[in-house]
Write a protein that holds these residues in place. Sequence first.
Motif, mmCIF file in Angstrom:
data_model
loop_
_atom_site.group_PDB
_atom_site.id
_atom_site.type_symbol
_atom_site.label_atom_id
_atom_site.label_comp_id
_atom_site.label_asym_id
_atom_site.label_seq_id
_atom_site.Cartn_x
_atom_site.Cartn_y
_atom_site.Cartn_z
ATOM 1 N N ALA A 1 0.816 -1.212 0.000
ATOM 2 C CA ALA A 1 0.000 0.000 0.000
ATOM 3 C C ALA A 1 0.849 1.260 0.000
ATOM 4 C CB ALA A 1 -0.922 -0.005 1.217
ATOM 5 N N GLU A 2 2.073 1.129 0.459
ATOM 6 C CA GLU A 2 2.963 2.294 0.494
ATOM 7 C C GLU A 2 3.847 2.371 -0.741
ATOM 8 O OE1 GLU A 2 4.799 1.396 4.160
ATOM 9 O OE2 GLU A 2 3.045 1.959 5.339
ATOM 10 N N GLY A 3 3.574 1.508 -1.715
ATOM 11 C CA GLY A 3 4.327 1.567 -2.960
ATOM 12 C C GLY A 3 5.694 0.919 -2.879
ATOM 13 N N GLU A 4 5.893 0.106 -1.854
ATOM 14 C CA GLU A 4 7.196 -0.535 -1.725
ATOM 15 C C GLU A 4 7.133 -1.986 -2.200
ATOM 16 O OE1 GLU A 4 8.280 0.183 2.381
ATOM 17 O OE2 GLU A 4 9.430 1.918 1.707
ATOM 18 N N GLN A 5 8.276 -2.446 -2.677
ATOM 19 C CA GLN A 5 8.344 -3.770 -3.251
ATOM 20 C C GLN A 5 8.276 -4.854 -2.175
ATOM 21 O OE1 GLN A 5 11.520 -3.947 -6.028
ATOM 22 N NE2 GLN A 5 11.287 -6.123 -6.411
ATOM 23 N N THR A 6 7.654 -5.958 -2.515
ATOM 24 C CA THR A 6 7.482 -7.028 -1.535
ATOM 25 C C THR A 6 8.344 -8.240 -1.893
ATOM 26 O OG1 THR A 6 5.582 -7.842 -2.761
ATOM 27 C CG2 THR A 6 5.145 -6.363 -0.932
ATOM 28 N N PHE A 7 8.763 -8.940 -0.857
ATOM 29 C CA PHE A 7 9.617 -10.115 -1.016
ATOM 30 C C PHE A 7 8.996 -11.291 -0.265
ATOM 31 C CE2 PHE A 7 12.348 -6.558 -1.827
ATOM 32 C CZ PHE A 7 13.275 -7.003 -2.758
ATOM 33 N N ALA A 8 9.317 -12.485 -0.732
ATOM 34 C CA ALA A 8 8.896 -13.697 -0.031
ATOM 35 C C ALA A 8 10.091 -14.627 0.077
ATOM 36 C CB ALA A 8 7.768 -14.388 -0.789
ATOM 37 N N VAL A 9 10.018 -15.527 1.039
ATOM 38 C CA VAL A 9 11.029 -16.582 1.148
ATOM 39 C C VAL A 9 10.311 -17.924 1.067
ATOM 40 C CG1 VAL A 9 12.727 -17.669 2.640
ATOM 41 C CG2 VAL A 9 12.639 -15.184 2.470
ATOM 42 N N ILE A 10 10.777 -18.772 0.171
ATOM 43 C CA ILE A 10 10.144 -20.077 -0.022
ATOM 44 C C ILE A 10 11.167 -21.194 0.193
ATOM 45 C CG2 ILE A 10 8.393 -19.215 -1.613
ATOM 46 C CD1 ILE A 10 10.105 -20.334 -3.933
ATOM 47 N N ASP A 11 10.658 -22.336 0.606
ATOM 48 C CA ASP A 11 11.457 -23.568 0.683
ATOM 49 C C ASP A 11 10.887 -24.536 -0.337
ATOM 50 O OD1 ASP A 11 13.513 -23.354 2.515
ATOM 51 O OD2 ASP A 11 12.206 -23.736 4.227
ATOM 52 N N GLY A 12 11.747 -25.247 -1.028
ATOM 53 C CA GLY A 12 11.213 -26.196 -1.990
ATOM 54 C C GLY A 12 12.288 -27.028 -2.649
ATOM 55 N N SER A 13 11.865 -27.705 -3.693
ATOM 56 C CA SER A 13 12.741 -28.595 -4.442
ATOM 57 C C SER A 13 12.821 -28.107 -5.882
ATOM 58 C CB SER A 13 12.152 -30.013 -4.402
ATOM 59 O OG SER A 13 12.870 -30.873 -5.248
ATOM 60 N N VAL A 14 14.017 -28.063 -6.417
ATOM 61 C CA VAL A 14 14.200 -27.519 -7.767
ATOM 62 C C VAL A 14 13.587 -28.455 -8.806
ATOM 63 C CG1 VAL A 14 15.907 -26.937 -9.544
ATOM 64 C CG2 VAL A 14 16.275 -26.241 -7.166
ATOM 65 N N ARG A 15 12.762 -27.888 -9.666
ATOM 66 C CA ARG A 15 12.230 -28.662 -10.791
ATOM 67 C C ARG A 15 13.168 -28.522 -11.993
ATOM 68 N NH1 ARG A 15 7.070 -29.642 -13.388
ATOM 69 N NH2 ARG A 15 7.606 -30.680 -15.353
ATOM 70 N N VAL A 16 13.525 -27.303 -12.323
ATOM 71 C CA VAL A 16 14.417 -27.077 -13.462
ATOM 72 C C VAL A 16 15.095 -25.726 -13.298
ATOM 73 C CG1 VAL A 16 12.562 -26.070 -14.883
ATOM 74 C CG2 VAL A 16 14.565 -27.069 -16.009
#
Lengths: 190, 247
Positions: free
Chosen positions: A32-47
Amino acid sequence: MTTFRLRSSLTVLAAWSLGASAHHAFDPLLDAEGEQTFAVIDGSVRVFRIVNPHGALIVNVTDESGATTPWLIELNPATQLAREGWTNDMVDAEDRVTVAVALSRQHNRGRLRALLVHPDDAEAPARLLVSYGIRGDTPVMRRLQERLPGCGILNEEYGRTACFLVDAAALRDLEQEFAGPMGYVMDNPE
Amino acid sequence: MDKRFRLFPASVAVLAVVSCAQDQSQPVSNSAAGAVGFSGVYAPAPFVARPEVFEPQRYPFTDAGREKHAAFDVLVDNPRIQDDCARETMPGVLWLGAPMEITQHEDRVVLRFERGGVTRSVPIDGTPAASDEPHSELGHSIAHWDGETLTIETAHLLGGTIINNQGYPLSRDARLTERYWREPGELDLQLEVRIDDPVNYTEPFTLGRVWVWAPEEQVREWECVDLGSRETEIDIDELARQLEQLE
């Protein structure tokens, strides 16, 4: 800094916002303040493929119910990645990874900020590859350079991406010092 | 030659030629070409993914230009949001952050840009475009030397924007004048582009950048893979299957 959870899931560890960068050719998810958002994910590489105009890392993320969602994480152009020493076999299918993603407006898509490739052998160090938003002489890059040895596989003279070795003790220290999921690659850790 | 693979959403990769300017004449040495020699590879400065572009403090919009600028929506008006492999255009290609190679020939100068695999083959003292010549992404260009400055004039563009991702409009009637020169004792190339577009701007103005001399660099081949629209949901499983087929 605004902090919020994307969903109550173990797989999407966190999402939060940092200062936006206006010149990148993707559609960043802004808060809402115009700032970029980040996420952290855990997973397994497909390609993983370094292609133009954006390298592609696809990671399968499995939630608590067992449902799997593929995430598309984009990198720099193949020509630049190859110039720095990146190759398609730097990350293999089935590799277990933790990824900090600069989110786009599509859910499960964004740009790579940092990629932690966990080792098969618990005694071996993980590899931490850092990219978008960290490049150059930045506080995050300096923080990592001061604490971690390099992998020795990338030409870092371009100052765009870097690779570090992180053993279990170093990772524990980083997580204690810089709170939050992958706080050690965030500009403003929790 | 640039190659382009469309992986998404088509199930079959398509190879298409984006630009394939062929030069029949042989390159000439720097000392033999014009007053100075610009042949070589140039790049952005290290640590810079996007080179600094020197823009006017204020764009002199006409009413129509101001309206287009205000209405610009990067998600709609930037073709690369829908298509990673959308062709690069003039003058946007001039501001990109990948290397560029100049090769001087007796009768032409060839500018080869890594990003997008764009090649511009510009005749020296060539003929201006005929009025019925089709407009194109790169337009019709002719070059001449003004002492030690290489000047390239371009018209017959498709129009669009001056800088990718930014909403400064450019009309089909715009004329561009590029000037390349070196400061004394330096190998870096200075670029200044004059924009003359009476549809969108009340007077001409200039933008500029520096191309850093980079003899250790090379312009790499550009093969483009479209990862799918950024505006709509895509089938990432299908994309993964197609990427897995790439070596």
